[in-house]
Design an enzyme around this catalytic site. Structure first.
Site, mmCIF file in Angstrom:
data_model
loop_
_atom_site.group_PDB
_atom_site.id
_atom_site.type_symbol
_atom_site.label_atom_id
_atom_site.label_comp_id
_atom_site.label_asym_id
_atom_site.label_seq_id
_atom_site.Cartn_x
_atom_site.Cartn_y
_atom_site.Cartn_z
ATOM 1 C CE LYS A 123 67.433 39.110 42.140
ATOM 2 N NZ LYS A 123 68.844 39.661 42.876
ATOM 3 C CD GLU A 138 69.629 42.938 43.781
ATOM 4 O OE1 GLU A 138 70.632 43.033 42.727
ATOM 5 O OE2 GLU A 138 68.822 42.072 44.062
ATOM 6 C CB VAL A 150 85.759 19.569 36.098
ATOM 7 C CG1 VAL A 150 86.459 20.816 36.004
ATOM 8 C CG2 VAL A 150 84.487 19.675 36.369
ATOM 9 C CE LYS A 162 78.616 45.015 47.516
ATOM 10 N NZ LYS A 162 78.052 45.611 46.481
ATOM 11 N NE ARG A 177 81.896 20.066 29.277
ATOM 12 C CZ ARG A 177 80.525 19.342 29.367
ATOM 13 N NH1 ARG A 177 80.646 18.354 29.124
ATOM 14 N NH2 ARG A 177 79.724 20.167 29.639
ATOM 15 C CG HIS A 237 74.622 39.506 49.445
ATOM 16 N ND1 HIS A 237 76.180 38.824 49.508
ATOM 17 C CD2 HIS A 237 74.279 39.224 48.415
ATOM 18 C CE1 HIS A 237 76.155 38.346 48.223
ATOM 19 N NE2 HIS A 237 74.952 38.437 47.254
#
Ligand code: BG6
Length: 482
Positions: A335, A211, A89, A177, A46, A235
């Protein structure tokens, strides 16, 4: 030269996913000359932009998210492929606009839904209204597909009213991967591994997805999601299925996915009484990271907020089937940890009647590095030269790394690979509906147990290896994180 016309329609063209992942992937595919001359890309969002405005955004995004300088020739070839469609949409009648821009509806049309999942149904309805749900049309949808079994079913039901399962490509980028793609080949083509890949020979398996990044400005998403739904539901469970599935009859999409579903159906459900021994959750607090003081999770939003959302989780789990009965799987992901590292470790049982019992930790290991430094190493023991009287052993590593074995070949990125696989119609690297459902069932049970058991949320320092209780989770069993 392939002369088929292709059109990639990116819904959510302004969003983070499109800018961070899809545009760089398209640039790389252009660089590798993987897109034929008839490949067009239409950004949908948009915005009262014309094509020129959109190209400026595309270029800016590439400058930001590409890890290399934009090459003029590649950009020239790529930029002519783009168009833009200003479209809300949720307004069905506006889709005629998109049809006009696509013009050749005989093209193979790949619709990438890089939007929140509440927009999936209006997009499907809109595409159907312009007859773009025919068998020429495919859709790619991103995780999260819901945040529970119930909500993911709603989404899948709605999409299923417009598109057939063979047209739906549910992305889990880990499946693109290289090291994960290699796993069935590694497991099923090497007799020395094939024959020992079972409970008789494997003591336990570890999966670590650690991570360095925090939540990267995605507070609204992450604070309703948490690491279990963000990383384990998809994952991590996908990796688990690929390392444990039985050999499929062949490598067709359905045969592979049938085997993966069997594993998901065999996951052991935990019970209240032992739950707190099998899970550790944590949340990062501020810390010194790469020489900078970084905010803790609760300061990631503009204001400091209270939150019980986990940014780290470690779980001990089991698969109740013949091949894996009572083999523990220790999995962890978090994380803002000290480093980016995704790996699978198989720890083999010690020899029976072992001559070298006095040598601690005498277990062979196969360490599969998903990243960085993709490849694997096999650790085995040898005698230290010259020393004979004490039977002293040392650990030797047999290493395979893609970098060394294929020095001139740059591994193709996960999004690049998955876009190509979708174009080729190969669904084996995408997740089937029943896989999503079975993984949500198990995750829902964990989330419910977390609520009912008042599990402590351990704070851990940014840049550390996570809460120390995660060590206890494995060390009480006399095993150690690798
Ligand atoms: C995404 C998660 O699916 O995967 C992110 O939403 C996470 O939170 C990312 O950071 C990790 O992917 P990779 O490929 O960097 O390991």
């Amino acid at each position: 030269q392939n002369t088929q016309n292709y059109c990639l329609v990116i819904f959510g063209a302004k969003g983070d996913l499109a800018r961070r992942k899809l545009l760089p992937a398209l640039y790389h595919l252009e660089k590798l000359k993987k897109l034929n001359n008839h490949f067009r890309i239409i950004g949908v969002a948009r915005a009262t932009w014309n094509k020129h405005d959109y190209l400026l955004i595309v270029k800016k995004s590439l400058q930001h998210f590409l890890n290399e300088k934009i090459n003029d020739l590649i950009w020239k070839n790529l930029s002519v492929r783009f168009d833009f469609c200003n479209l809300d949409v949720t307004e069905l009648h506006q889709f005629s606009q998109l049809k006009k821009i696509i013009c050749n509806t005989n093209s193979l049309i790949i619709n990438y839904f890089a939007t929140p999942s509440n927009l999936f149904e209006p997009i499907c309805a809109g595409l159907t209204s312009i007859q773009l749900n025919s068998m020429n049309s495919r859709i790619i949808i991103e995780k999260p597909i819901g945040n529970s079994l119930y909500t993911s079913n709603l989404i899948n039901e709605k999409i299923g009213q417009y598109f057939q399962e063979s047209q739906i490509f549910r992305i889990d980028h880990y499946l693109g991967k290289e090291t994960l793609l290699n796993l069935p080949y590694l497991r099923f083509s090497n007799s020395i591994l094939y024959n020992i890949w079972n409970k008789e020979n494997i003591d336990h398996i570890q999966i670590t997805l650690s991570e360095k990044v925090g939540i990267e400005g995605r507070w609204n998403y992450f604070n309703q999601t948490g690491q279990i739904r963000d990383m384990v539901q998809n994952h991590l469970l996908q990796i688990l299925t690929i390392i444990t599935m039985s050999q499929p009859n062949n490598l067709t999409a359905d045969n592979i996915r049938n085997e993966k579903v069997k594993i998901l159906k065999s996951l052991r459900y935990m019970e209240n009484q032992n739950f707190n021994k099998n899970i550790v959750i944590g949340q990062y607090k501020h810390g010194l990271f790469n020489g900078k003081i970084l905010p803790g999770y609760t300061q990631e939003n503009k204001i400091t907020e209270c939150s019980n959302i986990e940014t780290f989780v470690a779980i001990k789990m089991f698969i109740d089937n013949m091949q894996w009965k009572n083999v523990p799987f220790y999995v962890r992901t978090g994380k803002r940890l000290s480093k980016k590292s995704s790996k699978i470790v198989l720890v083999f049982k010690k020899p029976i009647n072992n001559l070298f019992n006095h040598v601690a930790q005498l277990s062979n290991k196969l360490i599969i590095r998903i990243e960085p430094n993709e490849g694997f190493e096999l650790e085995i023991f040898n005698k230290v030269p010259q020393v004979t009287h004490k039977n002293i052993l040392f650990n030797t590593k047999f290493n395979f790394s893609y970098d060394q074995s294929f020095p001139n070949y740059k591994l193709i990125g996960a999004y690049e690979r998955l876009l190509l696989e979708c174009i080729n119609g190969n669904q084996s690297l995408f997740v089937r509906r029943d896989e999503i459902e079975e993984s949500w069932k198990w995750i829902d049970s964990i989330i419910l147990l977390l609520k009912n058991n008042n599990i402590i949320l351990h704070k851990y320092q940014s840049g550390s290896n996570g809460p120390s209780s995660a060590k206890d989770l494995i060390e009480v069993d006399n095993r150690f994180w690798i």
